[in-house]
Design an enzyme around this catalytic site. Structure first.
Site, short mmCIF file in Angstrom:
data_model
loop_
_atom_site.label_atom_id
_atom_site.label_comp_id
_atom_site.label_asym_id
_atom_site.label_seq_id
_atom_site.Cartn_x
_atom_site.Cartn_y
_atom_site.Cartn_z
N LYS A 12 -58.14 201.88 23.27
CA LYS A 12 -58.79 202.43 24.41
C LYS A 12 -59.34 201.19 25.07
CE LYS A 12 -60.09 206.61 25.77
NZ LYS A 12 -58.85 207.66 26.12
N THR A 57 -56.59 207.39 20.63
CA THR A 57 -57.39 206.42 21.63
C THR A 57 -58.74 206.99 21.73
OG1 THR A 57 -56.64 206.89 23.74
CG2 THR A 57 -55.46 205.35 22.32
N ASP A 58 -59.08 208.25 21.79
CA ASP A 58 -60.24 208.98 22.15
C ASP A 58 -61.03 208.64 20.97
OD1 ASP A 58 -61.81 210.97 23.96
OD2 ASP A 58 -61.70 212.05 22.10
N PHE A 161 -60.29 162.04 44.19
CA PHE A 161 -59.02 162.35 43.97
C PHE A 161 -57.77 161.33 44.84
CE2 PHE A 161 -55.17 165.19 44.18
CZ PHE A 161 -54.85 165.21 42.82
N ARG A 178 -65.79 163.90 47.60
CA ARG A 178 -65.53 165.27 47.92
C ARG A 178 -66.32 166.26 47.17
NH1 ARG A 178 -59.99 167.58 44.44
NH2 ARG A 178 -60.97 166.88 42.62
N GLN A 221 -58.89 167.72 36.35
CA GLN A 221 -58.49 167.86 34.61
C GLN A 221 -59.34 166.74 34.08
OE1 GLN A 221 -56.63 167.71 37.66
NE2 GLN A 221 -54.51 168.22 37.24
N ASN A 247 -59.49 175.60 41.63
CA ASN A 247 -59.91 174.44 42.30
C ASN A 247 -60.18 175.16 43.69
OD1 ASN A 247 -60.68 172.23 43.61
ND2 ASN A 247 -59.18 170.87 42.73
N HIS A 249 -61.14 174.93 47.04
CA HIS A 249 -61.27 173.93 47.86
C HIS A 249 -62.39 173.97 49.23
CE1 HIS A 249 -57.65 172.29 46.13
NE2 HIS A 249 -57.03 173.76 46.34
#
Length: 300
Positions: A12, A57-58, A161, A178, A221, A247, A249
């Site tokens: 569930k 599942t109930d 970078f 940056r 990284q 990332n 940007h």
């Protein structure tokens, strides 16, 4: 050529549990999203369709709410309790997987203090756990993977970078300053279950933020590796930590057509496409992961 049933599980998904503690006039709340799954020999349920070994599942849904009434505690402990219960109740099951998200709430300020029974849901990241239990008794094994998602973090300098590989399709300019931003997903695997889960989660979150802020980043990284290493250094109970980091940007806007300079002050925050950085930082003597990461999507 024969046809056989491959790996399968059922349960569930996304049981939304809002638990109010009313023992005193000052209420406490817990807000969870709980998904349960059972694994085992359910071949007969698929072919020929015999459901005699299937716990509905109930029923799993009802169990989650009944156990929430009895008390939740740390979400990892709640998950382990549910998993053990389902394995014990279902002879055909040899394992259970419980995934839980917890949403935090703060008291609304009123009269200079937090109100007794009025709350506002906290923005930001969500606490997570995936608990897996296999077997019972002496053969029982358990794995706990905890974490967080949607931890949106940014640093406005201290990130660069450059020196990356280039080919005929490379247009990206190198930069030594940056904006670095991501919406971090982190999950860490504990080496056992005898852990102060609440205390560890709070501490690990703090460590991740501290290292992100402190490290001069040569790339996302490198930041992730430093963050993961700091967690493992401070928390011997953690065997490994995995990251998934888009990332986010930020591109400087050219304001020269308007006669304005823009020395890294105004940016376009682009949501797509984005670089997706994924990494695992682990101990070289970490215990075997077993089934810990089985059916945990989005991680390498």
């Amino acid at each position: 050529m024969g046809i056989v049933l491959g790996p399968n599980q059922y349960g569930k998904a996304q049981n939304r549990v809002f638990r109010v503690h009313r023992e005193t006039a000052r209420h406490e709340i817990r807000d969870l999203n709980v998904s349960t799954s059972l694994r085992g020999d359910f071949t007969a349920a698929h072919d020929p369709g015999d459901q005699s070994g299937v716990l509905p599942t109930d029923t799993q849904k009802n169990t989650v709410f009944a156990f929430a009434k009895q008390g939740i505690g740390a979400i990892e402990e709640f998950g382990l309790t549910l998993a053990d219960h389902f394995v014990a109740q279902t002879p055909a099951a040899d394992g259970a997987r419980i995934e839980i998200e917890e949403y935090a709430w703060d008291r609304i300020r009123s009269g200079g203090a937090g109100h007794d029974h009025s709350f506002v849901r906290r923005g930001g990241d969500t606490r997570t756990t995936v608990v897996t239990v296999a077997g019972q008794g002496a053969a029982r094994r358990a794995w706990v993977v905890s974490g967080l998602r949607d931890l949106v973090i940014a640093k406005t300098t201290g990130s660069e970078f450059s020196g990356f590989l280039r080919d005929e399709y490379t247009t990206l300019a190198e930069t030594d300053d940056r904006v670095l931003a991501t919406s971090l997903v982190a999950r860490w695997r504990y080496g056992g279950t005898d852990v102060d889960f609440d205390g560890c989660h709070a501490s690990i979150r703090s460590v991740l933020l501290e290292r992100f802020a402190e490290v001069h980043s040569l790339a996302l990284q490198q930041s992730l590796y430093a963050m993961g290493g700091a967690v493992l250094e401070r928390h011997p109970e953690v065997a490994e930590i995995r990251f998934s980091a888009p990332n986010k940007h930020h591109f400087e806007v050219d304001l020269s057509p308007f006669g304005l300079e823009n020395p890294g002050e105004v940016f376009i925050a682009a949501d797509r496409p984005y670089g997706l950085i994924e990494a695992t930082v682990t101990r070289d003597d970490a215990p075997d992961a077993g089934q810990a990461w089985l059916s945990v999507p989005g991680f390498c």
